[in-house]
Write an enzyme that holds these catalytic residues in place. Structure first.
Site, short mmCIF file in Angstrom:
data_model
loop_
_atom_site.label_atom_id
_atom_site.label_comp_id
_atom_site.label_asym_id
_atom_site.label_seq_id
_atom_site.Cartn_x
_atom_site.Cartn_y
_atom_site.Cartn_z
N SER A 167 0.93 -1.25 0.05
CA SER A 167 -0.11 0.04 -0.14
C SER A 167 0.81 1.24 0.06
O SER A 167 1.66 1.34 0.88
CB SER A 167 -0.94 -0.02 1.23
OG SER A 167 -1.59 1.05 1.45
N ASP A 317 -5.71 0.50 -9.00
CA ASP A 317 -6.56 1.34 -9.41
C ASP A 317 -7.55 1.22 -10.66
O ASP A 317 -8.49 1.82 -10.85
CB ASP A 317 -6.26 3.07 -9.65
CG ASP A 317 -6.04 3.71 -8.18
OD1 ASP A 317 -6.52 3.11 -7.25
OD2 ASP A 317 -5.20 4.56 -8.11
#
Length: 430
Positions: A167, A317
């Site tokens: 992340s 994404d």
């Protein structure tokens, strides 16, 4: 606001996608920590980055906006921030709340961070745990699971931390706290996530060493350099039009000056492996990042593939739009190792499964991904965005290849990252 999408005969033209959202956030935050005047050009004037800009203003940073939309940040140094006299509202932005948590963890004052209905259910334990290990006094709602979060910063120490998930937001929060820590801060990710934070901090004079999936930040004993930056255009926004060009017959789209950071462009790699026709040229550098033009055109024969492992953080994404591409590929496309998508602006695995089923897609949901069997003839119907900008845009591209009309509910959520999305989509159909 709902949006009606009709099947497109073709998509043709040249577009410039909006400025990079990730770099817009970081530019205004990092300039606020530097000593001296920084100038930011081509900032993304959308809701998410504006949450970061307003948050830094709340902490006493002097930020002005010129008539030409250039941002001037008068940074007073790492220890110049002031306690906000109010709760800081991070809106819908996970980047704002997580990176800001790392920054205020090193300040000797109290900060309360909250957000909208969606953000208040985004997981925060992933930053609360490492920041607590560094010495910050930090608490969140529901036993540290969710915002609002309360942070009393102070004297931090560097840590060596194995991140359970890849992340960039978590990595950035810890590195930003590391700027204020005594001793070295070392992070290891299971897979490499986007590296804009590392690049930008290096350019500001921070000693950062990167070795595969490990990042090591040395203690900072000087002020950070101010900078001038022209932000490149956003690959994640360009991805919707790359997909549209591949899927709509007789289509050709040229997308200008796109950020081609290798930690962001896994989507192109996957589409090429599926048989898509995509070319990249005019590669230069802008804002410390490689940029170039992307040309995509109709791809008559796409094939299903397996997508998993190291490439997932490089297209995290793009999962929603990749699902749409997979509906038109021959055979099965399996996407795995993407469990973190359940904790985005929406549960993106569940959302895409639910809405594509409504359009006639054969799709199975796993805990960490999906399986899609194609090619499918999509049927226009009413679908829901879950107030998630990337879901809305992905379903809109599904709409331009579906028979009949597709109605996107709550389509105005695209304003989070790409306010001009629908006007560009309409322009390409003319």
């Amino acid at each position: 606001m709902n949006r009606i999408i009709k099947k497109a005969k073709t998509l043709k033209g040249e577009i410039t996608p909006p400025p990079d959202k990730s770099i817009s956030h970081r530019a205004v935050m990092f300039a606020s920590l530097a000593k001296g005047q920084s100038r930011i050009k081509n900032f993304l004037w959308a809701k998410d980055p504006l949450s970061s800009l307003n948050a830094m203003k709340s902490l006493g940073v002097e930020i002005t906006i010129t008539d030409s939309k250039e941002i001037i940040v008068n940074g007073k140094g790492l220890h110049s921030l002031k306690e906000s006299d109010n709760v800081i509202d991070c809106g819908n932005s996970g980047t704002t709340i997580r990176l800001l948590s790392g920054i205020v963890a090193g300040q000797r004052f109290l900060t309360v961070l909250t957000g909208d209905d969606s953000l208040r259910y985004r997981p925060m334990k992933r930053i609360i745990n490492p920041l607590s290990l560094m010495g910050a006094n930090i608490m969140g709602r529901a036993e540290n699971k969710f915002p609002p979060i309360v942070i009393k910063g102070g004297f931090l120490k560097g840590i060596s931390y194995e991140m359970p998930i890849a992340s960039a937001q978590v990595k950035s929060a810890i590195l930003l706290a590391g700027l204020y820590a005594k001793g070295e801060t070392t992070l290891t990710e299971p897979h490499k996530s986007r590296d804009h934070t590392e690049k930008m901090l290096k350019n500001m004079g921070v000693n950062i060493i990167i070795n595969d999936n490990t990042v090591k930040l040395s203690p900072v004993d000087h002020e950070l350099n101010c900078f001038d930056i022209t932000i490149p255009n956003d690959f994640s926004s360009a991805a919707f039009f790359i997909a549209g060009a591949c899927l709509v017959p007789d289509s050709e789209i040229l997308i200008k000056q796109v950020n081609l950071n290798e930690t962001r462009t896994g989507f192109i790699e996957v589409l090429k492996n599926m048989g898509a026709t995509i070319e990249i040229f005019n590669i230069t550098e802008q804002g410390g990042e490689p940029v170039g033009d992307i040309f995509a055109k109709s791809s008559s024969e796409l094939k299903g593939i397996n997508v998993q492992g190291d490439i997932i953080p490089k297209l995290i994404d793009e999962f929603p739009i990749l699902c749409v591409v997979a509906t038109q590929a021959e055979g099965k496309t399996v996407i795995k190792d993407a469990k973190d998508l359940r904790a985005k602006e929406s549960d993106r695995i569940k959302a895409m499964t639910s809405e594509l089923k409504k359009m006639g897609v054969k799709i199975k949901e796993f805990e960490d991904g999906v399986e899609i069997e194609g090619p499918c003839k999509l049927i226009g119907t009413e679908v829901y965005s879950y107030k998630d900008h990337r879901i809305a845009m992905a379903l809109s591209i599904a709409g331009v290849i579906a028979e009949g009309e597709t109605t996107i509910k709550d389509a105005n959520c695209v304003d989070i990252s790409f306010p001009e999305f629908y006007s560009l989509l309409e322009m390409l159909q003319k």
